[in-house]
Design a protein around this motif. Structure first.
Motif, PDB file in Angstrom:
ATOM      1  N   GLU A 171      33.829  37.537  32.752  1.00  0.00           N
ATOM      2  CA  GLU A 171      34.085  38.456  31.653  1.00  0.00           C
ATOM      3  C   GLU A 171      34.803  39.718  32.106  1.00  0.00           C
ATOM      4  OE1 GLU A 171      30.521  39.528  29.609  1.00  0.00           O
ATOM      5  OE2 GLU A 171      30.003  37.450  29.155  1.00  0.00           O
ATOM      6  N   VAL A 172      35.630  40.233  31.204  1.00  0.00           N
ATOM      7  CA  VAL A 172      36.234  41.554  31.341  1.00  0.00           C
ATOM      8  C   VAL A 172      36.063  42.231  29.987  1.00  0.00           C
ATOM      9  CG1 VAL A 172      38.354  42.860  31.670  1.00  0.00           C
ATOM     10  CG2 VAL A 172      37.920  40.845  33.070  1.00  0.00           C
ATOM     11  N   ASN A 173      35.248  43.266  29.954  1.00  0.00           N
ATOM     12  CA  ASN A 173      34.993  44.013  28.721  1.00  0.00           C
ATOM     13  C   ASN A 173      35.759  45.325  28.762  1.00  0.00           C
ATOM     14  OD1 ASN A 173      32.740  42.590  27.103  1.00  0.00           O
ATOM     15  ND2 ASN A 173      32.072  42.460  29.225  1.00  0.00           N
ATOM     16  N   ASN A 174      36.543  45.564  27.714  1.00  0.00           N
ATOM     17  CA  ASN A 174      37.285  46.806  27.587  1.00  0.00           C
ATOM     18  C   ASN A 174      36.639  47.674  26.515  1.00  0.00           C
ATOM     19  OD1 ASN A 174      39.242  46.316  29.536  1.00  0.00           O
ATOM     20  ND2 ASN A 174      40.441  45.074  28.114  1.00  0.00           N
ATOM     21  N   VAL A 175      36.303  48.896  26.903  1.00  0.00           N
ATOM     22  CA  VAL A 175      35.730  49.883  25.993  1.00  0.00           C
ATOM     23  C   VAL A 175      36.817  50.920  25.757  1.00  0.00           C
ATOM     24  CG1 VAL A 175      33.937  51.631  25.688  1.00  0.00           C
ATOM     25  CG2 VAL A 175      33.398  49.493  26.909  1.00  0.00           C
ATOM     26  N   ASP A 176      37.359  50.933  24.541  1.00  0.00           N
ATOM     27  CA  ASP A 176      38.438  51.862  24.212  1.00  0.00           C
ATOM     28  C   ASP A 176      37.886  53.114  23.540  1.00  0.00           C
ATOM     29  OD1 ASP A 176      40.152  50.022  25.265  1.00  0.00           O
ATOM     30  OD2 ASP A 176      41.006  49.379  23.352  1.00  0.00           O
ATOM     31  N   LEU A 177      38.391  54.244  24.017  1.00  0.00           N
ATOM     32  CA  LEU A 177      37.999  55.548  23.492  1.00  0.00           C
ATOM     33  C   LEU A 177      39.196  56.180  22.801  1.00  0.00           C
ATOM     34  CD1 LEU A 177      36.261  56.841  26.757  1.00  0.00           C
ATOM     35  CD2 LEU A 177      35.174  55.645  24.854  1.00  0.00           C
ATOM     36  N   ASP A 178      38.948  56.900  21.717  1.00  0.00           N
ATOM     37  CA  ASP A 178      40.034  57.620  21.062  1.00  0.00           C
ATOM     38  C   ASP A 178      40.315  58.916  21.816  1.00  0.00           C
ATOM     39  OD1 ASP A 178      37.994  59.399  20.295  1.00  0.00           O
ATOM     40  OD2 ASP A 178      37.981  58.718  18.204  1.00  0.00           O
ATOM     41  N   ALA A 179      41.258  59.700  21.311  1.00  0.00           N
ATOM     42  CA  ALA A 179      41.660  60.933  21.994  1.00  0.00           C
ATOM     43  C   ALA A 179      40.523  61.945  22.095  1.00  0.00           C
ATOM     44  CB  ALA A 179      42.853  61.559  21.268  1.00  0.00           C
ATOM     45  N   SER A 180      39.528  61.835  21.202  1.00  0.00           N
ATOM     46  CA  SER A 180      38.391  62.760  21.270  1.00  0.00           C
ATOM     47  C   SER A 180      37.274  62.234  22.176  1.00  0.00           C
ATOM     48  CB  SER A 180      37.846  63.043  19.862  1.00  0.00           C
ATOM     49  OG  SER A 180      37.273  61.874  19.315  1.00  0.00           O
ATOM     50  N   GLY A 181      37.487  61.064  22.797  1.00  0.00           N
ATOM     51  CA  GLY A 181      36.512  60.541  23.750  1.00  0.00           C
ATOM     52  C   GLY A 181      35.365  59.761  23.141  1.00  0.00           C
ATOM     53  N   HIS A 182      35.596  59.141  21.979  1.00  0.00           N
ATOM     54  CA  HIS A 182      34.553  58.345  21.325  1.00  0.00           C
ATOM     55  C   HIS A 182      34.969  56.868  21.257  1.00  0.00           C
ATOM     56  CE1 HIS A 182      33.424  62.405  20.074  1.00  0.00           C
ATOM     57  NE2 HIS A 182      32.191  61.902  20.110  1.00  0.00           N
TER      58      HIS A 182
END
Length: 168
Positions: A67-78
């Motif tokens: 597995e490779v899990n990507n956690v994407d954050l917006d510009a405000s870090g959420h």
């Protein structure tokens, strides 16, 4: 034996199980802060900048994992997205061969470091390989890069490594 001593093993097991769940990226709540994500998941295997000022925290279980899990954050870090990328149903929509747009950096940002990088005489370039599971069956993803580092094609195949290692 006191009640506390009899229940201690059960409490330790429960704590271990909860800790295991907390470290699973797909259980991370949308909207969590970057700090919350790091606290729950630990240090990522890689961090990438995303367009629009966002950031990707990548949690790869490679090279031995599937597995490779990507956690994407917006510009405000959420947290705005969490996705397990090594999913055969996503490859056709994610991998962009022959359009000249997908390069090594794009592949790394999506799948992380490969299990191996090889060459074959029938293709002028490198082939990157990842392990994944499809319906609980070990499989391999192969992505072909030309000498300029542009994705030309991909294909999947059976991962026979476990069968080769199994006793007869």
């Amino acid at each position: 034996m006191t009640l506390a001593l009899r229940t201690a093993p059960a409490a330790l097991l429960a704590t271990a199980l909860l800790a295991g769940c907390a470290g699973e990226p797909t259980r991370l709540a949308m909207g969590s802060s970057r700090e919350q994500a790091l606290r729950e998941l630990g240090a990522p295997s890689a961090v990438y900048s995303l367009s629009g000022g966002g950031e990707r925290l990548q949690y790869s279980r490679a090279p031995a994992g599937f597995e490779v899990n990507n956690v994407d954050l917006d510009a405000s870090g959420h947290v705005v997205s969490v996705r397990q990328e090594l999913d055969e149903r996503l490859f056709d929509r994610t991998i962009q061969p022959r359009v000249g747009r997908w390069r090594e950096a794009d592949v790394l940002r999506t799948y992380g470091r490969p299990l191996e990088i090889t060459q074959v005489s029938s293709f002028d370039g490198h082939i990157w390989t990842w392990r994944y599971k499809w319906q609980n069956t070990p499989r391999l993803l192969y992505i072909y890069f030309d000498p300029a580092g542009v994705v030309q094609r991909y294909h999947t195949g059976d991962d026979l490594m476990l069968e080769l290692l199994a006793p007869l």
